[in-house]
Design an enzyme around this catalytic site. Sequence first.
Site, mmCIF file in Angstrom:
data_model
loop_
_atom_site.group_PDB
_atom_site.id
_atom_site.type_symbol
_atom_site.label_atom_id
_atom_site.label_comp_id
_atom_site.label_asym_id
_atom_site.label_seq_id
_atom_site.Cartn_x
_atom_site.Cartn_y
_atom_site.Cartn_z
ATOM 1 N N HIS A 121 -11.483 7.319 3.410
ATOM 2 C CA HIS A 121 -11.349 7.016 4.839
ATOM 3 C C HIS A 121 -10.602 8.196 5.468
ATOM 4 O O HIS A 121 -9.756 8.799 4.812
ATOM 5 C CB HIS A 121 -10.517 5.735 4.942
ATOM 6 N N LYS A 224 -6.674 -6.805 7.294
ATOM 7 C CA LYS A 224 -7.946 -6.946 6.577
ATOM 8 C C LYS A 224 -7.887 -8.081 5.562
ATOM 9 O O LYS A 224 -8.854 -8.361 4.869
ATOM 10 C CB LYS A 224 -8.319 -5.630 5.897
#
Length: 404
Positions: A121, A224
């Site tokens: 990421h 998340k």
Amino acid sequence: MLDIQKIRADFPILNEKVNGKPLVYFDNGATSQKPQVVIDAIAKYYQEINANIHRGVHTLSQLATDAYEIARGKVQNHINAKHAYEVLFTSGTTFGINLVANGFASFLKPGDEVVVSSLEHHSNIVPWQMLCEKTGATLKVIPMDENGELIMSEYDKLLSEKTKIVTVNHISNALGIINPVKYMIDKAHEVGAAVLIDGAQAVPHLKPDVQELDCDFYAFSGHKMCGPTGTGILYGKEAWLNKLPPYQGGGEMIKEVTFEKTTYAELPHKFEAGTPHIAGGIVLGTAIDYMNEVGFENIQKQELELLNYATEQLSAIEGLRIYGNSKNKTSVISFNIEGIHPYDIGTIIDKLGIAVRTGHHCAQPIMNFFEIPGTIRASFSFYNTKEEIDALVEAVKKAQLMLS
Ligand SMILES: *Cc1c(COP(=O)(O)O)cnc(C)c1O
């Protein structure tokens, strides 16, 4: 087995309609939905115990401090950290990685190397590039193959006594691939390098054991894994956290301040300057309790079933290609349809109530590797159903007809 309807009733948003259609939420990789217990716990904190922590002798301040420290203990148990003070509250994965990268600036010199993977990421690439720019160290990248798997023989070759830190995600957000982090950690330690694991995509699906992994740092976000946004954790081994300089200066992180010299507080406070997201930290504990009640074995079973079913159903669509074909995968499917831009599919299926992510998923190097502008990413959670996958498949077929 999970009673999915009962689980779904815990998540009020799953009853919402989007564009007049029942919401099908397949963007769990970007953020998960929140169960009612988490939503209620946020209100309860502000209604009943709101006060600043570690700063007052008054009752509410004590209550808030206790609740915050209990939450730290819950995280400690959850990830099996040896000490509660190795668990730092942060605002998220990005903050945790930046804290470590910034701290390493005081250890690195020209000629040293930082190893990242090609599956990262952007938040696990850019802070290390900034670190290398600042220190003259060199960034080395572990390559991947056509299936989206990191090539371990190449990784082995990158490691040397020049390697100071290796940083890799536990699970790739763009492709869902589970990386062989235990092997990578052991190999890095053989050359004396530290290892940071970006666990942002792992914690929604599994319970990491930081002592068994033997990682030096493990960063993740609360949002998340059913928790609030603006919350996260950085685990660090005690010895490393003592060695790293503080990241931010301010209140709460000091022992004594004079204009001549300031001494720093003990762990974990040395890294927790300023008033934190108190409600968020406490409620992250609630989210972890909730997920453990559902049970990670149950979560994995349900998600594997969804992954297998969706892979089979989507693969039957002509011209559809799935990226990331590893056997070690979590419930993420990244795909494209020949001749159609992923954004166009995403826009049409949104009109049908289906939420997926389209684009480069903050992982542009992966898209460059496959020479594509992006993908459509459907990421499933334990509260999703096969019926929802059927709706996705129908919607994708409809979009394909309209666009070709
Ligand atoms: C989401 C994500 C991040 C960034 O998390 P934030 O919550 O935005 O700080 C980092 N790495 C991976 C693998 C992610 O999925």
